[in-house]
Design a protein around this motif. Sequence first.
Motif, mmCIF file in Angstrom:
data_model
loop_
_atom_site.group_PDB
_atom_site.id
_atom_site.type_symbol
_atom_site.label_atom_id
_atom_site.label_comp_id
_atom_site.label_asym_id
_atom_site.label_seq_id
_atom_site.Cartn_x
_atom_site.Cartn_y
_atom_site.Cartn_z
ATOM 1 N N SER A 1 0.872 -1.120 -0.023
ATOM 2 C CA SER A 1 -0.075 0.228 -0.064
ATOM 3 C C SER A 1 0.996 1.218 0.010
ATOM 4 O O SER A 1 0.428 2.240 -0.685
ATOM 5 C CB SER A 1 -1.034 -0.031 1.246
ATOM 6 O OG SER A 1 -0.246 -0.045 2.458
ATOM 7 N N ILE B 1 0.776 4.078 -2.736
ATOM 8 C CA ILE B 1 0.508 5.518 -2.693
ATOM 9 C C ILE B 1 1.511 6.512 -2.876
ATOM 10 O O ILE B 1 1.371 7.462 -3.571
ATOM 11 C CB ILE B 1 0.281 5.685 -1.046
ATOM 12 C CG1 ILE B 1 -1.138 5.174 -0.929
ATOM 13 C CG2 ILE B 1 0.216 7.164 -0.621
ATOM 14 C CD1 ILE B 1 -1.365 5.171 0.795
ATOM 15 N N TRP C 1 -4.570 8.233 -10.155
ATOM 16 C CA TRP C 1 -5.673 8.056 -9.115
ATOM 17 C C TRP C 1 -5.945 6.435 -8.601
ATOM 18 O O TRP C 1 -6.247 6.297 -7.454
ATOM 19 C CB TRP C 1 -6.890 8.632 -9.527
ATOM 20 C CG TRP C 1 -6.384 10.172 -9.440
ATOM 21 C CD1 TRP C 1 -6.481 11.360 -10.388
ATOM 22 C CD2 TRP C 1 -6.507 11.067 -8.133
ATOM 23 N NE1 TRP C 1 -6.148 12.477 -9.973
ATOM 24 C CE2 TRP C 1 -6.295 12.261 -8.598
ATOM 25 C CE3 TRP C 1 -6.656 10.794 -6.844
ATOM 26 C CZ2 TRP C 1 -6.047 13.326 -7.618
ATOM 27 C CZ3 TRP C 1 -6.562 11.672 -5.775
ATOM 28 C CH2 TRP C 1 -6.298 12.957 -6.107
ATOM 29 N N TRP C 2 -5.811 5.562 -9.616
ATOM 30 C CA TRP C 2 -6.203 4.161 -9.330
ATOM 31 C C TRP C 2 -5.122 3.758 -8.234
ATOM 32 O O TRP C 2 -5.679 2.780 -7.315
ATOM 33 C CB TRP C 2 -6.151 3.306 -10.376
ATOM 34 C CG TRP C 2 -4.936 3.024 -11.143
ATOM 35 C CD1 TRP C 2 -4.529 3.724 -12.052
ATOM 36 C CD2 TRP C 2 -4.182 1.742 -10.771
ATOM 37 N NE1 TRP C 2 -3.007 3.325 -12.457
ATOM 38 C CE2 TRP C 2 -2.949 2.092 -11.620
ATOM 39 C CE3 TRP C 2 -3.921 0.961 -9.887
ATOM 40 C CZ2 TRP C 2 -1.729 1.148 -11.572
ATOM 41 C CZ3 TRP C 2 -2.941 0.133 -9.760
ATOM 42 C CH2 TRP C 2 -1.692 0.242 -10.818
ATOM 43 N N TRP D 1 -3.565 5.426 -5.923
ATOM 44 C CA TRP D 1 -3.969 6.280 -4.820
ATOM 45 C C TRP D 1 -5.110 5.449 -4.027
ATOM 46 O O TRP D 1 -4.910 5.220 -2.946
ATOM 47 C CB TRP D 1 -4.426 7.578 -5.107
ATOM 48 C CG TRP D 1 -4.662 8.415 -3.895
ATOM 49 C CD1 TRP D 1 -5.660 8.561 -3.183
ATOM 50 C CD2 TRP D 1 -3.664 8.916 -2.765
ATOM 51 N NE1 TRP D 1 -5.868 9.293 -2.283
ATOM 52 C CE2 TRP D 1 -4.494 9.787 -1.810
ATOM 53 C CE3 TRP D 1 -2.498 9.188 -3.142
ATOM 54 C CZ2 TRP D 1 -3.944 10.335 -0.950
ATOM 55 C CZ3 TRP D 1 -1.776 9.948 -1.928
ATOM 56 C CH2 TRP D 1 -2.554 10.635 -0.835
ATOM 57 N N THR D 2 -6.255 5.132 -4.936
ATOM 58 C CA THR D 2 -7.411 4.547 -4.242
ATOM 59 C C THR D 2 -7.158 2.913 -3.611
ATOM 60 O O THR D 2 -7.327 2.701 -2.829
ATOM 61 C CB THR D 2 -8.463 4.290 -5.243
ATOM 62 O OG1 THR D 2 -8.670 5.786 -5.982
ATOM 63 C CG2 THR D 2 -9.662 3.732 -4.674
ATOM 64 N N VAL D 3 -6.209 2.259 -4.640
ATOM 65 C CA VAL D 3 -6.062 0.970 -4.191
ATOM 66 C C VAL D 3 -5.035 0.908 -2.949
ATOM 67 O O VAL D 3 -5.150 -0.157 -2.163
ATOM 68 C CB VAL D 3 -5.389 -0.085 -5.433
ATOM 69 C CG1 VAL D 3 -4.953 -1.227 -4.766
ATOM 70 C CG2 VAL D 3 -6.298 -0.092 -6.354
ATOM 71 N N TRP E 1 -4.972 3.025 -0.509
ATOM 72 C CA TRP E 1 -5.633 3.322 0.944
ATOM 73 C C TRP E 1 -6.616 2.210 1.176
ATOM 74 O O TRP E 1 -6.637 1.768 2.452
ATOM 75 C CB TRP E 1 -6.474 4.566 0.786
ATOM 76 C CG TRP E 1 -5.621 5.937 0.944
ATOM 77 C CD1 TRP E 1 -5.022 6.582 0.197
ATOM 78 C CD2 TRP E 1 -5.193 6.276 2.177
ATOM 79 N NE1 TRP E 1 -4.236 7.679 0.538
ATOM 80 C CE2 TRP E 1 -4.349 7.253 2.073
ATOM 81 C CE3 TRP E 1 -5.524 5.760 3.458
ATOM 82 C CZ2 TRP E 1 -3.712 8.238 3.063
ATOM 83 C CZ3 TRP E 1 -4.642 6.477 4.476
ATOM 84 C CH2 TRP E 1 -4.013 7.493 4.271
ATOM 85 N N ILE E 2 -7.299 1.399 0.089
ATOM 86 C CA ILE E 2 -7.863 0.315 0.416
ATOM 87 C C ILE E 2 -7.021 -0.978 1.112
ATOM 88 O O ILE E 2 -7.409 -1.574 2.026
ATOM 89 C CB ILE E 2 -8.500 -0.407 -0.894
ATOM 90 C CG1 ILE E 2 -9.601 0.702 -1.340
ATOM 91 C CG2 ILE E 2 -9.128 -1.754 -0.568
ATOM 92 C CD1 ILE E 2 -10.223 0.195 -2.737
#
Length: 236
Positions: free
Chosen positions: A22, A26, A35-36, A38-40, A42-43
């Motif tokens: 992660s 990030i 952005w994908w 960034w999203t993955v 944080w998940i």
Amino acid sequence: MKLEGVRPSNFSGIPLLIAILSFVLILGAMELSYWWMWTVGWILIFASWGVSAKIENKTLILKYAFGLLPIKLKGEDIEEVLVLNRLEKGVLLRHFPGIGMAYMGVLVYALYRYFALPENLLPGYYVGVVALIVFSSSILISIAVPLGKTSHKLLITAAISIAGASLLWIKSSEVELIPTIPFFLIVMALWIVYDMDTEDYIVLKTKKGKYLLTSNAPRDKVEKAIKGIMEVLIDD
């Protein structure tokens, strides 16, 4: 039996690998503006933290990844149970150097990124990098200094946060237009360190490595959880 108020941490094993992935995503998102990622990223951070711990059929089950990843520890797998809190003044980094190396990697990258960025860009270019510097430094301080020395940690964290605010002002004259950012950095860093230092920690040394359980529950619930773990050892 569910161990109330107790959660597994991501300080070792597969959860640590998920946390490191992660971080990579990030940091990659900051570098590549995807952005994908960034999203993955944080998940995966949330997935790396455990959601519950329970005892079932003489087995301690630690659940991660929103409950989808169970790690099962039988009594024969557990070699030692160590309780760390403000009285024992244990050092988390001594037991889990891997998480320290992960945050050190984040800190080194953030420092490199800060000095590589030119001056007088929009403040947003610097905020994320400085936040990483402040938070990674604060967490490293929290796990490297013995538990119980809360006031020392808070003072050091406050100094780091003020230094982080100064880094913003050095790079961008426009950062004064958003004065809440330095305040937010200071408050969040202090809260993270205080929260980490006032929890109880149960270190499980097993044949598969060490696992860490955290709890901010009342002491009676922590003692009940420890008793339940010890019963798994005895029954086995």
